[in-house]
Design an enzyme around this catalytic site. Sequence first.
Site, short mmCIF file in Angstrom:
data_model
loop_
_atom_site.label_atom_id
_atom_site.label_comp_id
_atom_site.label_asym_id
_atom_site.label_seq_id
_atom_site.Cartn_x
_atom_site.Cartn_y
_atom_site.Cartn_z
N HIS A 161 -0.39 1.50 -5.17
CA HIS A 161 -0.52 0.60 -4.16
C HIS A 161 1.03 0.58 -3.40
O HIS A 161 1.87 0.30 -4.00
CB HIS A 161 -1.04 -0.95 -4.46
CG HIS A 161 -1.17 -1.69 -3.26
ND1 HIS A 161 -0.35 -2.04 -2.33
CD2 HIS A 161 -2.47 -1.97 -2.86
CE1 HIS A 161 -1.08 -2.80 -1.32
NE2 HIS A 161 -2.32 -2.81 -1.74
N LYS A 593 -13.67 -0.78 6.95
CA LYS A 593 -12.89 -0.26 8.25
C LYS A 593 -14.12 0.22 9.28
O LYS A 593 -13.94 0.41 10.44
CB LYS A 593 -11.94 0.69 7.60
CG LYS A 593 -11.23 1.52 8.90
CD LYS A 593 -9.98 2.05 8.34
CE LYS A 593 -10.13 3.11 7.41
NZ LYS A 593 -10.81 4.46 8.32
#
Length: 935
Positions: A161, A593
Site C-alpha cells: 500500500h 471507481k
Amino acid sequence: MVEASEGTLEPIGAVQRTLVGREATEPMRADIGLLGAILGDTVREQNGQQVFELVERARVESFRVRRSEIDRAELARMFAGIDIHQAIPVIRAFSHFALLANVAEDIHRERRRAIHVAAGEPPQDSSLAATYAKLDRAQLDSATVAEALRGAVVSPVITAHPTETRRRTVFVTQHRITELMRLHAEGHIETDDGRNIELELRRQVLTLWQTALIRLSRLQITDEIEVGLRYYAAAFFKVIPRVNAEVRNALRARWPGADLLDEPIVAPGSWIGGDRDGNPNVTADVVRRATGDAAYTALAHYLAELTACEQELSMSARLVAVTPELAALAEDCAEKARADEPYRRALRVIRGRLTATAAEILDRRPQHELDLGLPPYATPAELRGDLDTVDASLRAHGSALLADDRLALLREGVRVFGFHLCGLDMRQNSDVHEEVVAELLAWAGVHPDYRSLPEDERVELLAAELGTRRPLVGDRAELSELADKELGVVRAAAHAIRRYGPAAVPNYVISMCRSVSDVLEAAILLKEAGLIDASGPEPYCPVGISPLFETIEDLHNGAAILHAMLELPLYRALVAARGQSQEVMLGYSDSNKDGGYLASSWAVYRAELALVEVARKTGIRLRLFHGRGGTVGRGGGPSYEAILAQPPGAVNGSLRLTEQGEVIAAKYAEPQVAQRNLESLVAATLESTLLDVEGLGDTAEPAYAVLDEVAVLAQRAYAELVHETPGFVDYFMASTPVSEIGSLNIGSRPTSRKPTESIADLRAIPWVLAWSQSRVMLPGWYGTGSAFEQWIAAGPQSRAERVDILHDLYRRWPFFRSVLSNLAQVLAKSDLGLAAQYAELVDDAALRRRVFGKIADEHRRTIAMHKLITGQDNLLADNPALARSVFNRFPYLEPLNHLQVELLRRYRSGDDDELVQRGILLTMNGLTSALRNSG
C-alpha cells in the site's frame, strides 16, 4: 490551556488534570493527555518555544474553527506563507499526535473489553464467545457442521500500500510505546526491569521525534516485503496459532463426532512481491526474494523457539519418565552433554535437523542454528511429527502444563506456517496474458495471430494446448522482454513450490478477467513452468486459478464465465484435482471507481448470489476472495459486519480478503488487537456459514428488486458527475494531491496502469486516497443520496410508504444495514468545509463552482437520506466509539489539511524545494494515520 470537556481535547503539552464527560472515556482521555503532554514537552525541548507556541496556536485555532468561533479562512491565513522550516515541525507534531492517539484508543478498547469480561456481562458481538453461544442455541448436528466446515479457511491476505511507508524503526518505537501504555493502564509505575514508565515513555517519544517518519527514497518492493513480514514477529507468530487451536478445540468439544478442522482455519497470505498487475518492478528475482524471505522468517522463528524450549524443558530422566518414542528421538543426539535430559536432547535433534533444512532451502543462514550432521526434514509434517513426539511424552507423564505453553504454539505454528510462512499469490492483468500467449503460440508455430481469433476458437485452441504435455517454448527461445519476464515469474513460482512446498504459491489471480480464454491463457503460462499438467488421467495443478471480476459489467457476467469454465472437461478436471474447489475473486475497488459505492456494493452482492448458484448446480466448492481495501470506497468497513452481510451460501466455511496499508497496522501491529481482529473474522465466518444471518426469508426477492432499482439510479448519478461532467478529470487532478501521490516517493507501484490521466486507467488506491486526503471521501458515498431520493419519489406507493420499505430493510437486512453504516462512517469523516479549501486549488473558477457545487449538493442530500431511512439524527448513533474517535481527533487534522493545501499550492507554482515535497508527504502520512483507513 483549553478546559477539557466532551467537546474539547487535551492540548499538546499539558496533562489533563480534571476528567469530565462520560465515565467510560475518562481513562482514554487521560492517556491521550499524558501522551500529548510528553509530545508537547518534546517539541518545546527539541525545536524551541517558538515552534511549540505555533503548534499550540494551531491547535487552539483549530478548536475555535470546530466551535464555529472563527472562520476557517483565518486558520488558512495563519499558514499562508509559513516558513517551510517551521511548517515541517508543525506537521510532524500533529502527525505524531495522531499516531499516539491511535495507541491510546487501542489501549482503551482493550481496557473496555477486559472490564466487560470481568463484570460477567454477555460476550460482545464479533467475539468468538458470542458466536459459540449462538451456535449452541442453534443445536446443529455434527453432519451439518462437518460438511459446512470441510476445508474451512479464513485467510487475511497482506498487500502492499502506498501510504504505509513507516520505517521499521518507527514501527518498533510505536510498539514499545504501546507496551508501556499497557503497563500504565494496568496501574504500574515501573516496568518489569525497574524503569519508570513515564520516563521511559519520554525516551520513546523523544526517539520517535528524532527519527524520520518516512524514507527519503521511493519505497522499493523489497521494502514492502519487509513491511509485510514484520507483522509475523509483532503478532502473527503468537496469535494465529493460538486462535487456530482455540477454535478447533471449541468446535470439537461441541461436535466431537464431526472431526473438525484438521487444517488450520486461519492461514495468512500475501500479495507483496507476487502482484505484478501494472507493477513492472515485480520480476522473477522479486518472487524469489519474497518467497525466500518468507521461508527464512518461518524457519528463523522455529529455530529461536526450539532454542527457548531447550532452555525451558530441563527435566531430568532421574525425576521423570518419557515415552519410548521420545527416548528414541533423544538417542539421535550424539552429544555427550545433557545425558540425563532427554527433552533437551530431543529438542537439539529437532533443531539440528531443522538447521539442515534451512541450509538446504534457504539462501542465508538464520540465528540459533545447530549443526549436528543430521538429515533435513523433507516436509513440515515431518517436523511436526517430532514436535508431537515431545508433546505426547510431556502429556503422558504429568507435564501437560508445560506442553500447553511455548511448545503448543510452536506445534500450531508449524501446522499453519510450514516452511513457506504464507502463501504468495501471483496476479497479472488479462491483457498481458493475452499478449504473451499470442507470442508463445506464434513462436511455437501453433497459430500466427491468436489475438485475431473469436472467443470460441481461442478456447478450443487453448484447451487443446493444455491437453498436451509439451511446452510451447524452451529455455533458449528468443522472446520479447515482456514474454521473458512473465515466464520468468511463473518459473520462479515453480521454484518456490519445489523448495518450500505447494502452499508457497497457492493461487494465480487474473485481473480484469472477462472471458474463459482469459482463464485458459493464465493456465498456459502455468503449464510452461510445469505448474499444470492436464495430459494424463490425474492432472497436476498445485496452483489454483482465480478469475477476478472487477468492473460492474464483469461482476454481472462473472457467473456465466464461471459456468462456461466448468463446462470445459479439461478445466473441470483441473478443478477436480484441487478437491472440486474453485476460487473467484471479487473486486470492490475498481467496481466502485467504475460505478460508485452503492452500485458497486450491490453488483458484488448480486454476483455472489449468481456464483453461489453456479457452484450449487455444478457441484463444486466455491471460495470467494474479497478484494477489499481499507476504505468504504474500496470495499472496506468493519469486517465482522461485512462478512455477515454476505448473501446466503457465499461464505460456506471459507473466506479470503485483502488487508492493506494502514489498516494492516491498525489491525495487526499489536498481539491483543490482532487476536481480536482475527477472532472477529473467524466468528463472522462461522456465523455466516452455519446460521441464517440474511434474515429476509421469503421477502428476499422483493428486497433484491428494490436494490436493483436503487443501484441503477446510484450508478447513473455517479456517472453523471465522474464520467460525463466536462472538466471533471481536470478538477480532480487540481483539487486533490493525486498528481503528487505519483510524483513523490510513495510506494513501488505506478499510480496508473497506463501513462494517461484517464479515471479508468487510474488505480483505485490513489483515486480513493486523493479524495480522502482532500476530505471529500467521494468514492464512499457519491450518488447514494440522489438514488434514494429518486427511488422514494418514483414509485406507485406514497413517499411515506417507500421510506417505510427502506427503513424495514435497514432494520432486518444485515447487508443493507452494513451499506448504510459504512456510508455514515464515510460521511462523518468527510468535511466539505476543508474540501472547499482544496477546491480553491482549481484555477478555473467556473469549473470549480460547477463540480464542487454538485459535490456539496449531493453531500447534503446523502446525509438527509441517511437520516430519513435510519431514523437517526446522528450519523454515528450506532457507533459511539467511532463517534468519540472522530470527535476527539478531527481538530488535530485541521492543521494538516491546511498545511497540505498551502504546500501543494507552492509545489505546483514551481517551488521544488525538497522540504516542500517532504512536507506534502508528511501531511499525507499524518492524515492517513489519523483517519486509519484512508486509501
